[in-house]
Each structure stands twice: as structure tokens, then as C-alpha cells.
Design an enzyme around this catalytic site. Structure first.
Site, PDB file in Angstrom:
ATOM      1  N   TYR A 250       0.833  -1.209   0.000  1.00  0.00           N
ATOM      2  CA  TYR A 250       0.000   0.000   0.000  1.00  0.00           C
ATOM      3  C   TYR A 250       0.869   1.262   0.000  1.00  0.00           C
ATOM      4  O   TYR A 250       0.671   2.176  -0.820  1.00  0.00           O
ATOM      5  CB  TYR A 250      -0.936  -0.051   1.207  1.00  0.00           C
ATOM      6  CG  TYR A 250      -1.401   1.255   1.778  1.00  0.00           C
ATOM      7  CD1 TYR A 250      -2.051   2.204   0.996  1.00  0.00           C
ATOM      8  CD2 TYR A 250      -1.226   1.535   3.138  1.00  0.00           C
ATOM      9  CE1 TYR A 250      -2.497   3.403   1.555  1.00  0.00           C
ATOM     10  CE2 TYR A 250      -1.677   2.714   3.697  1.00  0.00           C
ATOM     11  CZ  TYR A 250      -2.301   3.648   2.902  1.00  0.00           C
ATOM     12  OH  TYR A 250      -2.736   4.827   3.452  1.00  0.00           O
TER      13      TYR A 250
ATOM     14  N   TYR B  10       2.801   1.402  -3.331  1.00  0.00           N
ATOM     15  CA  TYR B  10       1.843   1.616  -4.416  1.00  0.00           C
ATOM     16  C   TYR B  10       1.494   3.101  -4.511  1.00  0.00           C
ATOM     17  O   TYR B  10       1.494   3.696  -5.599  1.00  0.00           O
ATOM     18  CB  TYR B  10       0.614   0.769  -4.099  1.00  0.00           C
ATOM     19  CG  TYR B  10      -0.515   0.753  -5.090  1.00  0.00           C
ATOM     20  CD1 TYR B  10      -0.618  -0.255  -6.050  1.00  0.00           C
ATOM     21  CD2 TYR B  10      -1.538   1.697  -5.033  1.00  0.00           C
ATOM     22  CE1 TYR B  10      -1.690  -0.317  -6.924  1.00  0.00           C
ATOM     23  CE2 TYR B  10      -2.619   1.647  -5.901  1.00  0.00           C
ATOM     24  CZ  TYR B  10      -2.687   0.641  -6.853  1.00  0.00           C
ATOM     25  OH  TYR B  10      -3.751   0.598  -7.713  1.00  0.00           O
ATOM     26  N   CYS B  11       1.203   3.706  -3.367  1.00  0.00           N
ATOM     27  CA  CYS B  11       0.856   5.132  -3.354  1.00  0.00           C
ATOM     28  C   CYS B  11       2.059   6.001  -3.711  1.00  0.00           C
ATOM     29  O   CYS B  11       1.952   6.932  -4.517  1.00  0.00           O
ATOM     30  CB  CYS B  11       0.311   5.520  -1.979  1.00  0.00           C
ATOM     31  SG  CYS B  11      -1.249   4.733  -1.546  1.00  0.00           S
ATOM     32  N   ARG B  12       3.187   5.695  -3.124  1.00  0.00           N
ATOM     33  CA  ARG B  12       4.388   6.490  -3.416  1.00  0.00           C
ATOM     34  C   ARG B  12       4.736   6.425  -4.897  1.00  0.00           C
ATOM     35  O   ARG B  12       5.070   7.455  -5.513  1.00  0.00           O
ATOM     36  CB  ARG B  12       5.554   5.976  -2.570  1.00  0.00           C
ATOM     37  CG  ARG B  12       6.859   6.721  -2.793  1.00  0.00           C
ATOM     38  CD  ARG B  12       7.950   6.136  -1.929  1.00  0.00           C
ATOM     39  NE  ARG B  12       9.274   6.503  -2.377  1.00  0.00           N
ATOM     40  CZ  ARG B  12      10.385   5.844  -2.057  1.00  0.00           C
ATOM     41  NH1 ARG B  12      10.312   4.781  -1.261  1.00  0.00           N
ATOM     42  NH2 ARG B  12      11.555   6.235  -2.495  1.00  0.00           N
TER      43      ARG B  12
END
Length: 430
Positions: free
Chosen positions: A406, A409-411
């Protein structure tokens, strides 16, 4: 033909982690897995990355002679399980297969960033048009109706205050910081810079909303109370609403310790149920949890509650408008495991909705996606450094891999420019 499941080679508890403990199988899945493999191999052979299998097979747009040169590498250990999951549920399967250790990566963010940079082109266009026929659809129970929203929020924010405290800074801010610098300087951001950067982000929002002594402030989405505290220190009277009982409990403790119980009221309430009139309305990274069907209601509610001459300051994660339109009915790994019912808007969507349904207008906006990439980097470093404490709280290895996926994935989304975060300031049209 139907999809069945077989037991995975992982030791995942089937009750806690059914998507990890079992692998899709059966005649239908064999066809879907074979197609997924063809699409995946064709895609990665055009990408600046390397995919290696345990048997020595290599795919990717990077020549083998560059091995060891630092290009992103994805290592597939159980290709049968990997493609079975990918064929069954697309990108949900990509995340689940990482959680199951079907594949690993020395630099997870770098691998996902390569995919994020080319998200619109990984799958052939004719198959993209058919995605609604074969990929999972959002469950009705996760739509952000007033009946469902409390459950959606609780699944993430009520995990454990202690868990969040392990990787957040001492302001307990769970949103992008605003560091003192730009460009290459951001790469030098360190943990000691974090709390001041979070306070800088909050102070800018409060400044732009003209929050000062006597201001009546509504905060939509309490978090753990830092914004309400900083507004109270300015002499404001604050009502802050949340649907997380855990956040409410800790926020009230922090407010009491700071001596501001007379100025801040924390309410366990849906934003749609708020009544009153406020000089300033502030909301930090809460619109993403609203759901695109309810953006109009969200801004109409703000418009209804805003006093004459008042201002609104919102910090929102955003994505390009075309990708938003293409994915707005998708059910993703993030929905299933992290933020049920959520969806990220585009700036254009926000401007169109406020123009169509409210008297609000965007007066100013600040893009700070690079700052979010560094915020996530620092969270990731802190999380990895404290895995023993995460496990001691009862969060198993699969959860740890899920949380790491998570964060990375966001970074990757912010580093690739697929995602941005904006501070948007609104007032009323004359």
C-alpha cells in the site's frame, strides 16, 4: 465454465486472508491465466524493467547484459499462482500475489512506478473496453451511503491507534506534509523535518481559510486531532467530525491534554448530518473517501454550512481527469484491502461539480505531489524499521506485506505523476 479455488502454498489463514490462502483455478481460470500471461509478457517487454523467474527465464525491455545495473526488477517465484490471480482479478491479483509471496522485488516502489507511468497502455485498448465484463465490480455494501460509510471508515481507521503511531510523526498526521523546499531538496527530507512539515501544511490551510480568533471552524475528517488543535491555538471555536471511534478517542485525549476542550468538540458524525454555520470549513484528504457518486452532496453540504464571506480549504489527492473517467467504476486492490468505497477525484471534476451544484469557486490551488512522495517514503522507512512492534500488536506477516505494498503503491503513483495532491481554496462566487 466456472472459477474454482485451490489452496495456496502460503500459510495464510483462510478465514483472515481468503484471497491469499486460495488461488483461483478451474477451466475458466486456465484460459484467463493464459491470456493474462500473454498480456503481461507483452507489456513488460516494452517497459524499462526486468522480470526474472526462478527457472532463469527473463522478460523485460532491459537487455540481459545490463543485469546488476540498478534497473527495477520483479522476481516471480510461483508463475502459475501469479498468473492465476492476475487472470482472475487483474490488479487486485497483482497485489494479492505480492501478499502471497508469488513475487517479490528488491525495490517495490520502483517496480510499481514503471507500471504507474504507463497505466493507460498496459492492457490493449479493446480489452480495456471489456474490463467491466470480467473484472470484479464494487460491492454495493461499500457504496458510501449513510448506512455504509461508518463501516467503510472503520475498516481502515479503526485498525489500531497504536499501529498508526508506529509510523506517523508525533503530530499523528496521516496526509501529505509540506516540506520546506522543492525539487531535489525534497529528496533530502529526513524524519526530524517531518513534524514541522506537517504543521506547515496545516498552517497554510488555516491561513488560506482566514482562521483566527473567534473563527467558527468545521473540520470534516478529524484524523487524530492535530488540525483542530492548531486552529484552537489561534483562538478558533472548532467542531470536527469523524466516523472513526478510535480516532475520536485519541483526538479527544490529545485535545484534553492540550487544554482545549472548551474550544474543540469532536463528534462521531457523518458530514451530511452536520448543522450550523461556519466561517471556515477545512478538510484534509477526506474527499477521497466520499465516493464519486456523492461528491455533489459533499460540496452541497459544505455550501450549505458556509457562512457569508466564509472560506473553504481542502487538501485532496487527485488524478488526471481521463484516468478518473476510465476507472471510476473499477474495483481495485486499494478498495478491497485499504480504503473500501473510496475514489480519487480530478481537479476538473471538483471544479465542474462545484460550478454546477454550488455557489463555490476555486480561488487558488497548490500542487504538492512531490511532497507526498517523500511523506510516503518516510512512512515506509519508519514502518519497516518497526516491524517487530507491528507484529507484537498482532499484525501478521501478510498484513505487513499488504501495508508495505500500500505505501509503495501510493508512493509510486506520486513519483510517476499519476497522482497529485492539491490544496484547494474556495470562496463564494459574487
Amino acid at each position: 465454465m466456472t472459477t474454482t479455488v485451490t489452496r495456496s502454498s502460503t500459510d495464510a489463514d483462510p478465514q483472515d486472508w481468503p484471497g491469499i490462502a486460495f488461488v483461483p483455478s478451474g477451466p475458466h481460470n486456465r484460459i484467463a491465466a493464459a491470456l493474462a500471461e500473454k498480456i503481461f509478457v507483452a507489456a513488460v517487454n516494452r517497459l524499462p524493467m526486468r522480470v526474472t523467474y526462478d527457472d532463469g527465464t527473463v522478460h523485460g525491455g532491459i537487455p540481459r547484459r545490463t543485469e546488476g545495473s540498478g534497473v527495477p526488477e520483479m522476481r516471480i517465484h510461483r508463475p502459475g499462482d501469479f498468473f492465476a490471480r492476475l487472470g482472475d482479478s487483474g490488479l487486485i491479483g497483482l497485489g494479492e500475489s505480492y501478499m502471497a509471496k508469488d513475487w517479490t522485488a528488491p525495490d517495490l516502489t520502483a517496480v510499481i512506478e514503471v507500471f504507474a507511468q504507463r497505466a493507460a497502455h498496459l492492457v490493449p485498448v479493446p480489452l480495456q473496453k471489456l474490463r467491466g465484463l470480467y473484472l470484479p465490480k464494487p460491492p454495493r455494501r461499500e457504496r458510501n451511503t449513510t448506512a455504509n460509510t461508518r463501516s467503510n471508515i472503520s475498516r481502515h481507521y479503526d485498525l489500531s491507534n497504536e499501529l498508526f503511531a508506529l509510523f506517523l510523526d508525533n503530530t499523528m498526521s496521516y496526509s501529505s506534509a509540506l516540506f520546506d523546499g522543492a525539487g531535489p531538496d525534497l529528496l533530502e527530507a529526513r524524519w526530524e523535518d517531518f513534524a514541522p512539515a506537517q504543521q506547515r501544511k496545516i498552517d497554510r490551510l488555516l491561513d488560506q481559510a482566514d482562521v483566527g480568533p473567534g473563527s467558527r471552524v468545521l473540520e470534516i475528517g478529524t484524523g487524530w486531532g492535530e488540525l483542530a488543535l492548531r486552529a484552537a491555538r489561534r483562538g478558533a471555536e472548532v467542531v470536527t467530525v469523524t466516523l472513526s471511534s478510535e480516532q475520536k478517542r485519541l483526538a479527544e485525549e490529545r485535545i484534553a491534554e492540550a487544554g482545549f476542550t472548551d474550544r474543540v468538540r469532536v463528534e462521531l458524525k457523518d458530514y451530511r448530518a452536520v448543522e450550523g454555520e461556519f466561517d471556515a470549513i477545512v478538510s484534509v484528504e477526506m474527499i477521497e473517501a466520499v465516493g464519486y457518486e456523492y461528491w455533489g452532496v459533499y460540496f452541497q453540504t459544505i455550501d450549505r454550512l458556509l457562512a457569508p464571506g466564509g472560506r473553504v480549504a481542502i487538501q485532496a489527492i487527485t488524478m488526471p481527469h481521463e484516468r478518473m473517467l476510465a476507472t471510476r467504476r473499477s474495483y481495485t486492490w486499494i478498495h478491497k484491502y485499504i480504503f473500501p468505497g473510496g475514489f480519487i477525484p480530478s481537479v476538473r471534476a471538483i471544479e465542474d461539480i462545484t460550478d454546477r451544484y454550488t455557489s463555490l469557486r476555486v480561488r487558488e490551488r497548490l500542487s504538492m505531489g512531490d511532497h507526498y512522495a517523500q511523506t510516503l517514503r518516510l512512512w515506509e522507512e519508519r514502518f519497516l524499521a518497526r516491524l517487530d512492534e507491528v507484529e507484537a500488536l498482532g499484525f501478521d506477516e501478510i498484513f505487513q506485506r499488504m501495508w508495505l505494498f500500500y505505501l509503495c503503491y501510493c508512493r509510486a503513483g506520486f513519483q510517476a505523476g499519476y497522482l497529485d495532491v492539491q490544496q484547494l481554496i474556495f470562496d463564494r462566487r459574487p
